[in-house]
Design an enzyme around this catalytic site. Structure first.
Site, PDB file in Angstrom:
ATOM      1  N   GLU A 147      -4.289   2.040  -7.387  1.00 48.86           N
ATOM      2  CA  GLU A 147      -4.769   3.178  -6.566  1.00 48.86           C
ATOM      3  C   GLU A 147      -3.593   4.298  -6.292  1.00 48.86           C
ATOM      4  O   GLU A 147      -2.579   4.166  -6.276  1.00 48.86           O
ATOM      5  CB  GLU A 147      -4.725   2.969  -4.678  1.00 48.86           C
ATOM      6  N   HIS A 151       1.136  -1.336  -0.700  1.00 50.74           N
ATOM      7  CA  HIS A 151      -0.322  -0.264  -0.151  1.00 50.74           C
ATOM      8  C   HIS A 151       1.285   0.838  -0.134  1.00 50.74           C
ATOM      9  O   HIS A 151       1.636   1.020   0.915  1.00 50.74           O
ATOM     10  CB  HIS A 151      -1.241  -0.018   1.148  1.00 50.74           C
TER      11      HIS A 151
HETATM   12  P1  PGA Z   1      -9.147   5.926  -0.316  1.00 53.02           P
HETATM   13  O1  PGA Z   1      -8.532   4.869   0.322  1.00 53.02           O
HETATM   14  O2  PGA Z   1     -10.701   5.306  -0.488  1.00 53.02           O
HETATM   15  O3  PGA Z   1      -9.585   6.771   1.315  1.00 53.02           O
HETATM   16  O4  PGA Z   1      -9.238   6.889  -1.048  1.00 53.02           O
HETATM   17  C1  PGA Z   1      -8.302   3.937  -0.459  1.00 53.02           C
HETATM   18  C2  PGA Z   1      -6.647   3.165  -0.150  1.00 53.02           C
HETATM   19  O5  PGA Z   1      -5.729   4.218   0.582  1.00 53.02           O
HETATM   20  O6  PGA Z   1      -6.815   1.541   0.034  1.00 53.02           O
END
Ligand code: PGA
Length: 259
Positions: free
Chosen positions: A169, A99
């Site tokens: 992401e 992440h």
């Molecule tokens: P968010 O987070 O939906 O709050 O943007 C996603 C993540 O960081 O896994």
């Protein structure tokens, strides 16, 4: 099962370092479980902090538990760490790896690669997060994503492909990013086409079994657009997963689109 058949769509909640107490964690988990009791076709995963996992495991069979990290290797002198085997033995089945918030703390693609291999060896399914911090006109970020995928998946066998999930992401769209911007389903779809190509080059037809998720402020308002037009097999949800109602709305949207 044919090689390129994707199994169920998946909605995964990343609780990050929330909530403050076990009591609040139980309430969030129970409330979520209540809202999604009639869901059949969507895989639902919640990734709370480590120390809530054992208690939450006993509260619902419908929500599969995931961890937010693990440590490669066997038992031993690794102060502060939790291994993939310990998590598996507790009933955890998924683990978020790489992440961006962990990469910011210094985690490298090599670290992530070790974690992916040991997680797979212990039976945990890794959710490998990839994403660029920003975009520029010369599209360098495609190379960055390619490198993140290739280095993190180095040495992973074709037979493990179906157990891997990739979460795209874009960091600039994550709710915790200052001055964040909205990503669009088109941003997601362009990148997922690219990711699938990189995965195909590595795994061949087995790559067709790897699910790709979108993550970055996913919410009930845009979930349908990302699921329909973002080229993904599900969503990784951060902030909205801390609200049982919002998270379950997203799950229901996914369920309605599941064929
Ligand atoms: P968010 O987070 O939906 O709050 O943007 C996603 C993540 O960081 O896994």
């Amino acid at each position: 099962m044919t090689k390129n058949k994707i199994t169920k769509k998946i909605v995964c909640g990343n609780w990050k370092m929330n909530p403050r107490s076990l009591k609040e964690a139980e309430k969030l988990f129970n409330d979520t479980a209540k809202h999604i009791s009639d869901i059949k076709k969507t895989e639902i995963v919640a990734c709370p902090p480590f120390l809530y996992l054992e208690k939450l495991k006993k509260l619902s069979k419908k929500i599969i538990l995931g961890a937010q990290d693990d440590f490669p290797g066997d038992v031993g002198a690794f102060t502060g760490e939790v291994s993939a085997e310990m998590l598996y033995n507790l009933g955890v089945r998924y683990v978020i790896l790489g992440h961006s918030e962990r990469r910011t703390l210094g985690e490298s693609n090599l670290d992530i690669n070790k974690k992916i291999k040991s997680s797979l060896a212990m039976g945990l399914k890794p959710i490998l997060c990839v994403g660029e911090r920003e975009r520029n006109d010369n599209h360098d970020y495609f190379n960055l994503i390619k490198m993140q995928l290739e280095e993190a998946l180095e040495g992973v066998s074709k037979t493990s492909a179906a157990k891997i999930i990739i979460a795209y992401e874009p960091i600039w769209a994550i709710s915790s990013t200052k001055n964040r911007k909205d990503a669009t389903p088109k941003d997601s779809s362009e990148m997922t086409i690219f990711i699938r190509r990189v995965l195909f080059d590595k795994f061949g037809p087995d790559a067709g079994r790897i699910r790709i998720l979108y993550g970055g402020s996913a919410n009930p308002r845009d979930a349908e657009d990302f699921l329909k037009d973002g080229g993904v097999d599900g969503l990784l949800v951060g902030r909205a997963s801390l609200d049982a109602k919002k998270f379950s709305q997203i799950v229901k949207i996914c369920e309605a689109l599941n064929k």
